[in-house]
Design an enzyme around this catalytic site. Structure first.
Site, PDB file in Angstrom:
ATOM      1  N   ASN A 181      37.796  37.237  45.863  1.00  0.00           N
ATOM      2  CA  ASN A 181      37.651  37.217  44.406  1.00  0.00           C
ATOM      3  C   ASN A 181      38.175  38.556  43.918  1.00  0.00           C
ATOM      4  O   ASN A 181      37.472  39.560  43.963  1.00  0.00           O
ATOM      5  CB  ASN A 181      36.187  37.009  44.022  1.00  0.00           C
ATOM      6  CG  ASN A 181      35.985  36.941  42.520  1.00  0.00           C
ATOM      7  OD1 ASN A 181      36.891  37.214  41.740  1.00  0.00           O
ATOM      8  ND2 ASN A 181      34.781  36.587  42.112  1.00  0.00           N
ATOM      9  N   ARG A 238      39.656  32.887  44.348  1.00  0.00           N
ATOM     10  CA  ARG A 238      39.223  32.570  42.990  1.00  0.00           C
ATOM     11  C   ARG A 238      40.337  32.983  42.040  1.00  0.00           C
ATOM     12  O   ARG A 238      40.789  34.123  42.038  1.00  0.00           O
ATOM     13  CB  ARG A 238      37.959  33.332  42.630  1.00  0.00           C
ATOM     14  CG  ARG A 238      37.495  33.050  41.202  1.00  0.00           C
ATOM     15  CD  ARG A 238      36.587  34.134  40.674  1.00  0.00           C
ATOM     16  NE  ARG A 238      36.138  33.851  39.327  1.00  0.00           N
ATOM     17  CZ  ARG A 238      35.801  34.786  38.455  1.00  0.00           C
ATOM     18  NH1 ARG A 238      35.875  36.059  38.796  1.00  0.00           N
ATOM     19  NH2 ARG A 238      35.390  34.454  37.247  1.00  0.00           N
ATOM     20  N   HIS A 247      33.940  29.955  34.171  1.00  0.00           N
ATOM     21  CA  HIS A 247      32.749  29.776  35.020  1.00  0.00           C
ATOM     22  C   HIS A 247      32.653  28.339  35.546  1.00  0.00           C
ATOM     23  O   HIS A 247      31.577  27.890  35.929  1.00  0.00           O
ATOM     24  CB  HIS A 247      31.453  30.098  34.247  1.00  0.00           C
ATOM     25  CG  HIS A 247      31.317  31.527  33.843  1.00  0.00           C
ATOM     26  ND1 HIS A 247      30.771  31.895  32.638  1.00  0.00           N
ATOM     27  CD2 HIS A 247      31.664  32.678  34.477  1.00  0.00           C
ATOM     28  CE1 HIS A 247      30.776  33.210  32.529  1.00  0.00           C
ATOM     29  NE2 HIS A 247      31.316  33.716  33.634  1.00  0.00           N
ATOM     30  N   ARG A 266      30.878  41.769  25.694  1.00  0.00           N
ATOM     31  CA  ARG A 266      31.714  40.932  24.821  1.00  0.00           C
ATOM     32  C   ARG A 266      30.902  40.429  23.638  1.00  0.00           C
ATOM     33  O   ARG A 266      29.738  40.071  23.770  1.00  0.00           O
ATOM     34  CB  ARG A 266      32.274  39.734  25.598  1.00  0.00           C
ATOM     35  CG  ARG A 266      33.176  40.109  26.758  1.00  0.00           C
ATOM     36  CD  ARG A 266      33.671  38.872  27.481  1.00  0.00           C
ATOM     37  NE  ARG A 266      34.155  39.211  28.820  1.00  0.00           N
ATOM     38  CZ  ARG A 266      34.010  38.448  29.886  1.00  0.00           C
ATOM     39  NH1 ARG A 266      33.381  37.278  29.798  1.00  0.00           N
ATOM     40  NH2 ARG A 266      34.475  38.827  31.056  1.00  0.00           N
TER      41      ARG A 266
END
Length: 398
Positions: free
Chosen positions: A10, A89, A178, A239
């Site tokens: 990842n 990923r 996700h 965020r």
């Protein structure tokens, strides 16, 4: 040890998370994180046989060096002969990919084309792929996309109300993220709660530094809170989530922000950090709120209110609710946030059980509500397992 292990990578912009997973048992033979890559004092932290270790890297060392060190470690531990594939990923697959795929030149080109939609993520993912291809040239490489699970959404869910040519010519639409996590916990919910996959209504809340909610009907994503980028939707660690798009013009025209300044503000200076002015870490904010810090309390209130509002909105595409899942670092561990959110959703038939809510933390799963239908349940996510499983399946098909 049998030859049934997958190396999962990842790759972030300044980090590399890795694990070697036995696809038969799900056990991790090795796991770790290379962090602060291309910065000062980069290092690799890893866990093997229950013990934690560090490998220091030189200042400025980046992904290729980190993977080379990882290869040395894997060989030193004699784990390389048991690998059958490398699973990567990849954050954004656009409309190119509806499932995990074997990486070839066409796949790499498609990931590059989609990089404009994920400029912080896809280039880093590509760095990991290229480095792994050099280091593990004898192994099949598989890409697993965060966006793939959401490709079952209808146009009414994924299109923005903007000129249609922006979608047809430039791919501007809601993609969602996700997906690997939402897929995993929803499949687990079907098993745990004995819900038939072809007749189920699940809302999954993945809550970490990044947060998203997905409506899953009959095993398929029908709507999700993140959009073209991971900025849309819920309040997150740094965020902002949803804001009035007119904010951009205000900041640029009235306060002389540049486009880069606005992007930095909304992605890295907002959310829990921006409201609390303390931290993006939910644990720090919860501790401060418990001590009476007003802005920390406000940050939690806004976070939970927006989350509860989004969950309630997803009753529309589902037409009802069988289960609400909490997952991710916050979702799995914050009994405070779960209790606040469930209390706002009591009109839907949910009622928190305080003892169960406290018990379902730190890796423990379980139903946290006093009524079974609908129920709220904590399910620890395992994105690495999904990546390993998909990579193994594709490798074995070759």
């Amino acid at each position: 040890m049998s030859s049934s292990h997958v190396l999962v990578l990842n790759c972030g912009s300044s980090s590399l998370k890795f694990a070697i997973i036995d696809i038969n048992s799900g056990a991790e033979a090795l796991s770790g994180l290379a962090e602060r890559l291309a910065e000062q004092a980069p290092l690799i932290k890893y866990k093997y046989n229950g013990a934690k270790h560090n490998i220091d890297l030189s200042a400025g060392d980046a992904h290729q060096v980190a993977i080379e060190k990882l290869v040395e470690l894997v060989k030193q531990l004699k784990l390389d002969t048991h690998l059958i594939a490398v699973g990567h990923r990849v954050v954004h697959g656009g409309e190119h990919f509806t499932k995990s795929v074997l990486i070839n030149d066409n796949v790499i080109d498609a990931i590059k084309q989609t990089s404009a939609l994920a400029p912080l993520h896809n280039p880093a993912n590509l760095l990991g792929i290229e480095a792994a291809k050099k280091a593990f040239s004898h192994l099949l490489q598989v890409a697993v996309f965060d966006t793939a699970f959401h490709q079952t959404m209808d146009k009414q869910a994924f299109l923005y109300a903007i000129p249609h040519a922006l979608y047809t010519e430039h791919g501007v639409r809601r993609y969602g993220f996700h997906g690997t996590s939402h897929y995993y916990v929803s499949t687990q919910a079907h098993k745990i709660l004995a819900l038939p996959e072809n007749n189920s209504r699940i809302i999954s809340a993945h809550l970490g530094n990044g947060c998203s909610v997905t409506a899953i009907k009959n095993g398929q994503s029908v709507d999700t809170s993140m959009g073209l980028t991971p900025l849309e939707g819920l309040v997150m660690g740094t965020r902002s989530g949803d804001v009035d798009p007119g904010l951009f013009s205000f900041l640029v025209n009235q306060l002389n922000y540049s486009a880069q300044n606005v992007d930095e503000l909304l992605n890295k200076q907002s959310g829990l950090l921006g409201i609390s002015e303390l931290s993006n870490d939910c644990r720090t904010i919860e501790e401060a709120a418990a001590e009476g810090h007003a802005q920390a309390t406000l940050a939690l209130d806004i976070f939970c209110y927006r989350l509860a509002k989004q969950i309630a909105a997803f009753i529309v595409p589902l037409g009802g609710l069988d289960a609400l899942i909490f997952t991710g670092g916050i979702g799995e561990n914050s009994d405070v946030i779960r209790a606040k959110v469930v209390s706002m959703l009591e009109f839907m038939g949910l009622s928190i059980d305080n003892d169960k809510n406290l018990a379902a933390r730190f890796g423990n799963q379980g139903i946290i509500t006093s009524q079974n239908t609908p129920c709220a349940i904590v399910i620890p996510t395992n994105e690495e397992w999904v990546i390993a499983s998909d990579a193994a399946t594709i490798a074995q098909e070759q």
